[in-house]
Design a protein around this motif. Structure first.
Motif, PDB file in Angstrom:
ATOM      1  N   TRP A 231       0.813  -1.212   0.000  1.00  0.00           N
ATOM      2  CA  TRP A 231       0.000   0.000   0.000  1.00  0.00           C
ATOM      3  C   TRP A 231       0.853   1.272   0.000  1.00  0.00           C
ATOM      4  O   TRP A 231       0.447   2.319   0.491  1.00  0.00           O
ATOM      5  CB  TRP A 231      -1.032  -0.013   1.134  1.00  0.00           C
ATOM      6  CG  TRP A 231      -1.795  -1.307   1.125  1.00  0.00           C
ATOM      7  CD1 TRP A 231      -1.716  -2.322   2.022  1.00  0.00           C
ATOM      8  CD2 TRP A 231      -2.700  -1.770   0.105  1.00  0.00           C
ATOM      9  NE1 TRP A 231      -2.523  -3.380   1.650  1.00  0.00           N
ATOM     10  CE2 TRP A 231      -3.142  -3.072   0.480  1.00  0.00           C
ATOM     11  CE3 TRP A 231      -3.199  -1.210  -1.078  1.00  0.00           C
ATOM     12  CZ2 TRP A 231      -4.034  -3.809  -0.283  1.00  0.00           C
ATOM     13  CZ3 TRP A 231      -4.098  -1.957  -1.839  1.00  0.00           C
ATOM     14  CH2 TRP A 231      -4.499  -3.238  -1.444  1.00  0.00           C
ATOM     15  N   GLN A 232       2.047   1.146  -0.552  1.00  0.00           N
ATOM     16  CA  GLN A 232       2.888   2.294  -0.870  1.00  0.00           C
ATOM     17  C   GLN A 232       3.036   2.308  -2.400  1.00  0.00           C
ATOM     18  O   GLN A 232       2.924   1.282  -3.041  1.00  0.00           O
ATOM     19  CB  GLN A 232       4.269   2.171  -0.212  1.00  0.00           C
ATOM     20  CG  GLN A 232       4.223   2.010   1.292  1.00  0.00           C
ATOM     21  CD  GLN A 232       3.667   3.248   1.987  1.00  0.00           C
ATOM     22  OE1 GLN A 232       4.036   4.365   1.655  1.00  0.00           O
ATOM     23  NE2 GLN A 232       2.780   3.040   2.939  1.00  0.00           N
ATOM     24  N   LEU A 233       3.293   3.464  -2.962  1.00  0.00           N
ATOM     25  CA  LEU A 233       3.424   3.556  -4.411  1.00  0.00           C
ATOM     26  C   LEU A 233       4.822   4.031  -4.796  1.00  0.00           C
ATOM     27  O   LEU A 233       5.472   4.745  -4.027  1.00  0.00           O
ATOM     28  CB  LEU A 233       2.370   4.532  -4.973  1.00  0.00           C
ATOM     29  CG  LEU A 233       0.911   4.128  -4.764  1.00  0.00           C
ATOM     30  CD1 LEU A 233      -0.023   5.190  -5.331  1.00  0.00           C
ATOM     31  CD2 LEU A 233       0.608   2.766  -5.384  1.00  0.00           C
ATOM     32  N   PRO A 234       5.296   3.630  -5.974  1.00  0.00           N
ATOM     33  CA  PRO A 234       6.605   4.115  -6.434  1.00  0.00           C
ATOM     34  C   PRO A 234       6.551   5.610  -6.725  1.00  0.00           C
ATOM     35  O   PRO A 234       5.466   6.200  -6.833  1.00  0.00           O
ATOM     36  CB  PRO A 234       6.860   3.298  -7.701  1.00  0.00           C
ATOM     37  CG  PRO A 234       5.507   2.901  -8.183  1.00  0.00           C
ATOM     38  CD  PRO A 234       4.650   2.750  -6.965  1.00  0.00           C
ATOM     39  N   GLU A 256      -9.480   5.210  -6.992  1.00  0.00           N
ATOM     40  CA  GLU A 256     -10.443   4.295  -6.368  1.00  0.00           C
ATOM     41  C   GLU A 256      -9.896   3.748  -5.055  1.00  0.00           C
ATOM     42  O   GLU A 256     -10.630   3.612  -4.066  1.00  0.00           O
ATOM     43  CB  GLU A 256     -10.783   3.160  -7.334  1.00  0.00           C
ATOM     44  CG  GLU A 256     -11.597   3.620  -8.536  1.00  0.00           C
ATOM     45  CD  GLU A 256     -11.885   2.524  -9.547  1.00  0.00           C
ATOM     46  OE1 GLU A 256     -12.556   2.815 -10.545  1.00  0.00           O
ATOM     47  OE2 GLU A 256     -11.443   1.373  -9.333  1.00  0.00           O
ATOM     48  N   LEU A 257      -8.606   3.443  -5.022  1.00  0.00           N
ATOM     49  CA  LEU A 257      -7.981   2.929  -3.800  1.00  0.00           C
ATOM     50  C   LEU A 257      -7.985   3.977  -2.688  1.00  0.00           C
ATOM     51  O   LEU A 257      -8.156   3.645  -1.512  1.00  0.00           O
ATOM     52  CB  LEU A 257      -6.551   2.464  -4.097  1.00  0.00           C
ATOM     53  CG  LEU A 257      -6.448   1.156  -4.874  1.00  0.00           C
ATOM     54  CD1 LEU A 257      -5.050   0.970  -5.441  1.00  0.00           C
ATOM     55  CD2 LEU A 257      -6.823  -0.033  -3.998  1.00  0.00           C
ATOM     56  N   LYS A 258      -7.833   5.227  -3.044  1.00  0.00           N
ATOM     57  CA  LYS A 258      -7.945   6.289  -2.034  1.00  0.00           C
ATOM     58  C   LYS A 258      -9.380   6.384  -1.522  1.00  0.00           C
ATOM     59  O   LYS A 258      -9.616   6.544  -0.319  1.00  0.00           O
ATOM     60  CB  LYS A 258      -7.485   7.631  -2.612  1.00  0.00           C
ATOM     61  CG  LYS A 258      -5.974   7.771  -2.707  1.00  0.00           C
ATOM     62  CD  LYS A 258      -5.555   9.225  -2.879  1.00  0.00           C
ATOM     63  CE  LYS A 258      -4.042   9.378  -2.756  1.00  0.00           C
ATOM     64  NZ  LYS A 258      -3.605  10.783  -2.679  1.00  0.00           N
ATOM     65  N   ALA A 259     -10.352   6.283  -2.424  1.00  0.00           N
ATOM     66  CA  ALA A 259     -11.762   6.338  -2.015  1.00  0.00           C
ATOM     67  C   ALA A 259     -12.113   5.164  -1.097  1.00  0.00           C
ATOM     68  O   ALA A 259     -12.904   5.310  -0.160  1.00  0.00           O
ATOM     69  CB  ALA A 259     -12.660   6.339  -3.252  1.00  0.00           C
ATOM     70  N   SER A 266      -3.177  10.930   2.031  1.00  0.00           N
ATOM     71  CA  SER A 266      -1.950  11.706   1.844  1.00  0.00           C
ATOM     72  C   SER A 266      -0.939  11.018   0.922  1.00  0.00           C
ATOM     73  O   SER A 266       0.120  11.577   0.641  1.00  0.00           O
ATOM     74  CB  SER A 266      -1.288  11.972   3.195  1.00  0.00           C
ATOM     75  OG  SER A 266      -0.911  10.742   3.810  1.00  0.00           O
ATOM     76  N   THR A 267      -1.258   9.802   0.464  1.00  0.00           N
ATOM     77  CA  THR A 267      -0.320   9.077  -0.411  1.00  0.00           C
ATOM     78  C   THR A 267      -0.038   9.884  -1.674  1.00  0.00           C
ATOM     79  O   THR A 267      -0.964  10.290  -2.388  1.00  0.00           O
ATOM     80  CB  THR A 267      -0.896   7.706  -0.816  1.00  0.00           C
ATOM     81  OG1 THR A 267      -1.121   6.931   0.346  1.00  0.00           O
ATOM     82  CG2 THR A 267       0.065   6.965  -1.740  1.00  0.00           C
TER      83      THR A 267
END
Length: 394
Positions: A231-234, A256-259, A266-267
């Motif tokens: 659940w971290q992004l590059p 969608e993943l934030k929703a 804050s990602t």
């Protein structure tokens, strides 16, 4: 009539990507009748759905079932697509001085490319909505994928492909029982032939972004990237963009993943870079203001068949992703792609498609031009197997 009340899917409507007019999911859809633009599936965010539910589910794209638009699993057409690995390319990173380089290897999908995701979803939905025969214009991999999923679903398949496409792509379609139509030209010329044939025969056209559901299958790459990276992004994602469905889909997935609350509000989202072929780079030309849009762009064939898309229907959405994310499009030469396929094979033991090889060379150029810092975490998406392109490489 499809019942929405018993469905596990939280899909709510189809929305025009230009004016936001909404349309019912219960009807067979192509593109928006209002603006003649791609339709996007919208969702009610499932209340209380936690990513912990994924632990017991098979690692295929269907593990994100609630955020896919199929209403009844009886219509699901799957060959085990999705769940592709993310590999750490330490040798390449060390050789070129990068801090971290990751590769999501879509070559391990059924039929050898990421097209399996989109066609699994599109054919499942077509079956649910009563379609009996599908047609597709293709540069190669999408045709084989549609033929495979139509075979599994007992639907008639017609594939329209450029005559110069490598033999393996043609034979693949015929092995799956599809009718193969060869056309002189590129995929846009195939699209004209599809328009003629579907009018005559009543076929359903599953062209890139001219039906809404291939996008929903492709977006699962974004879900997997987030899950696989805890659940971290590059910082950066490089994507080989022909029709652009995966670029648009991955970006859609992150929102969608934030929703859903699976990504923190804050990602920071990755900068998205679209890599094209110099022989056919309509998005680069539009970005650099050499043309108002790609509607009149004339491209040439490429060793990366999937990048030879001169007039992408979803160009505006591709440009939106690049602007919103802070990325840019760039183009790579034919020789650079061929040489990089060989270099990656020798150094990493991976036979990537020329489209995937373009990303390695694109990364080098973006670092040289100060768009990407060598210390950033970079993810490349290899969209297909190099084995299918051997005829193009020698």
């Amino acid at each position: 009539m499809i019942s929405l009340h018993t469905s596990v899917s939280h899909a709510s409507a189809l929305q025009c990507s230009q004016c936001q007019q909404t349309y019912a999911l219960t009807n067979l859809a192509t593109f928006s009748p209002c603006c003649h633009k791609p339709l996007l599936t919208t969702y009610h965010t499932p209340f209380g759905l936690s990513p912990t539910v994924l632990a017991s589910r098979p690692f295929t794209m269907w593990r994100y079932r609630e955020m896919l638009p199929l209403f009844d699993d009886i219509h699901k057409v799957t060959l085990g697509e999705g769940g592709t690995p993310i590999l750490s390319l330490k040798k390449w990173a060390n050789w070129y001085g990068y801090q971290q380089l990751l590769l999501k290897d879509e070559s391990l999908n059924p039929t050898g490319s990421f097209k399996a995701r989109g066609l699994s979803m599109a054919i499942s939905k077509a079956k649910e909505l009563g379609v009996e025969a599908c047609i597709i214009p293709t540069a190669g991999n999408a045709g084989g994928a549609m033929a495979a999923y139509c075979a599994s679903a007992n639907l008639k398949a017609t594939v329209v492909m450029p005559r110069h496409t490598p033999k393996v792509f043609k034979e693949e379609c015929e092995l799956y029982g599809a009718d193969l139509v060869l056309v002189d030209g590129l995929i846009n010329d195939c699209g004209k032939k599809v328009a003629e044939l579907k009018a005559q025969n009543g076929y359903f056209d599953v062209s890139t972004m001219k039906e809404p559901y291939r996008l929903e299958g492709k977006k699962t790459m974004g879900y997997e990237i987030a899950e696989q990276l805890n659940w971290q992004l590059p910082d950066v994602i490089l994507y080989p963009a022909g029709g652009g469905t995966g670029l648009i889909g991955i970006w859609k997935a992150f929102f969608e993943l934030k929703a859903l609350g699976w990504l923190s509000p804050s990602t920071k989202l990755p900068r998205m870079y679209a890599i094209q072929a110099e022989n056919c780079c309509p998005v680069v030309a539009t970005w650099n203001k050499k043309q108002p849009n790609a509607s009149q762009y004339q491209g040439k064939p490429s060793v990366a068949n999937g990048l030879a898309v001169p007039q992408p229907f979803a160009e505006a959405l591709m440009l939106d992703v690049l602007r919103e994310s802070g990325g840019i499009p760039i183009a790579i030469s034919e020789d650079e792609m061929v040489q990089t396929v060989k270099e990656v094979a020798r150094l990493e033991g991976l036979l990537v498609a020329p489209e995937g090889a373009a990303l390695f060379k694109g990364l080098q150029k973006l670092i040289e031009n100060k768009h990407i810092d060598p210390s950033e975490n970079v993810l490349l998406i290899n969209t297909g197997s190099g084995y299918k392109y051997l005829e193009n490489l020698y």
